[in-house]
Motif scaffolding. Sequence first.
Motif, mmCIF file in Angstrom:
data_model
loop_
_atom_site.group_PDB
_atom_site.id
_atom_site.type_symbol
_atom_site.label_atom_id
_atom_site.label_comp_id
_atom_site.label_asym_id
_atom_site.label_seq_id
_atom_site.Cartn_x
_atom_site.Cartn_y
_atom_site.Cartn_z
ATOM 1 N N MET A 164 0.861 -1.274 0.142
ATOM 2 C CA MET A 164 -0.111 0.034 -0.343
ATOM 3 C C MET A 164 1.035 1.603 0.149
ATOM 4 O O MET A 164 2.168 1.432 1.046
ATOM 5 N N GLY A 187 -2.260 4.685 2.036
ATOM 6 C CA GLY A 187 -2.842 4.804 3.218
ATOM 7 C C GLY A 187 -2.957 5.221 4.287
ATOM 8 O O GLY A 187 -4.156 5.358 4.460
ATOM 9 N N TRP A 209 -6.880 5.555 3.461
ATOM 10 C CA TRP A 209 -7.433 4.915 4.183
ATOM 11 C C TRP A 209 -7.574 4.927 5.808
ATOM 12 O O TRP A 209 -8.828 4.655 5.961
ATOM 13 N N ARG A 216 -10.724 5.127 6.980
ATOM 14 C CA ARG A 216 -11.527 4.182 7.807
ATOM 15 C C ARG A 216 -11.607 4.862 9.862
ATOM 16 O O ARG A 216 -12.966 4.191 10.198
ATOM 17 N N CYS A 269 -4.624 -0.566 16.194
ATOM 18 C CA CYS A 269 -5.332 -1.659 16.189
ATOM 19 C C CYS A 269 -6.576 -1.759 15.787
ATOM 20 O O CYS A 269 -7.831 -2.043 15.033
ATOM 21 N N CYS A 321 -7.977 -3.092 12.203
ATOM 22 C CA CYS A 321 -7.597 -3.345 11.551
ATOM 23 C C CYS A 321 -5.819 -4.633 12.404
ATOM 24 O O CYS A 321 -5.628 -4.383 13.579
ATOM 25 N N THR A 322 -4.994 -4.759 11.549
ATOM 26 C CA THR A 322 -3.943 -5.695 11.911
ATOM 27 C C THR A 322 -2.562 -4.669 12.241
ATOM 28 O O THR A 322 -2.093 -2.943 11.607
ATOM 29 N N ASP A 342 -1.038 -4.162 8.544
ATOM 30 C CA ASP A 342 -2.129 -1.814 7.956
ATOM 31 C C ASP A 342 -1.615 -1.603 8.223
ATOM 32 O O ASP A 342 -0.947 -0.785 7.508
ATOM 33 N N LEU A 343 -0.824 -1.489 9.311
ATOM 34 C CA LEU A 343 -0.797 0.347 10.161
ATOM 35 C C LEU A 343 1.298 0.271 9.756
ATOM 36 O O LEU A 343 0.908 1.088 9.007
ATOM 37 N N GLU A 361 1.768 -0.938 6.537
ATOM 38 C CA GLU A 361 2.130 -0.731 4.947
ATOM 39 C C GLU A 361 1.637 1.250 5.196
ATOM 40 O O GLU A 361 1.861 0.860 4.103
ATOM 41 N N MET A 362 0.564 1.844 5.905
ATOM 42 C CA MET A 362 0.467 2.433 6.244
ATOM 43 C C MET A 362 1.281 3.629 5.574
ATOM 44 O O MET A 362 1.103 4.435 5.031
#
Length: 79
Positions: free
Chosen positions: A1, A6, A9, A13, A56, A61-62, A65-66, A68-69
């Motif tokens: 991402m 990110g 998102w 989110r 998270c 989210c995982t 995910d963070l 990658e953001m």
Amino acid sequence: MQKENGRRWFVERRKVLGITQKDLADALGLNPRAISDWENGRHTPKLTPKQMHTLCAKLQCTLLDLVEMFEPSIETEGA
């Protein structure tokens, strides 16, 4: 991402879940300005492991995910 995607998102989110910047800041023990700075790309999060866990949970989210953001510049306190 990619970082821009990110951040987008992250904002979407947070809004979909009905969480304000202030709500998120309060949960993390931060100033709401910090959340705004993350969302606008002015700063990247510098969080403790406990804060990462809280973030998270709030965003449902995982940790991946963070990362990658905000990668490659996410930092953990004391690292």
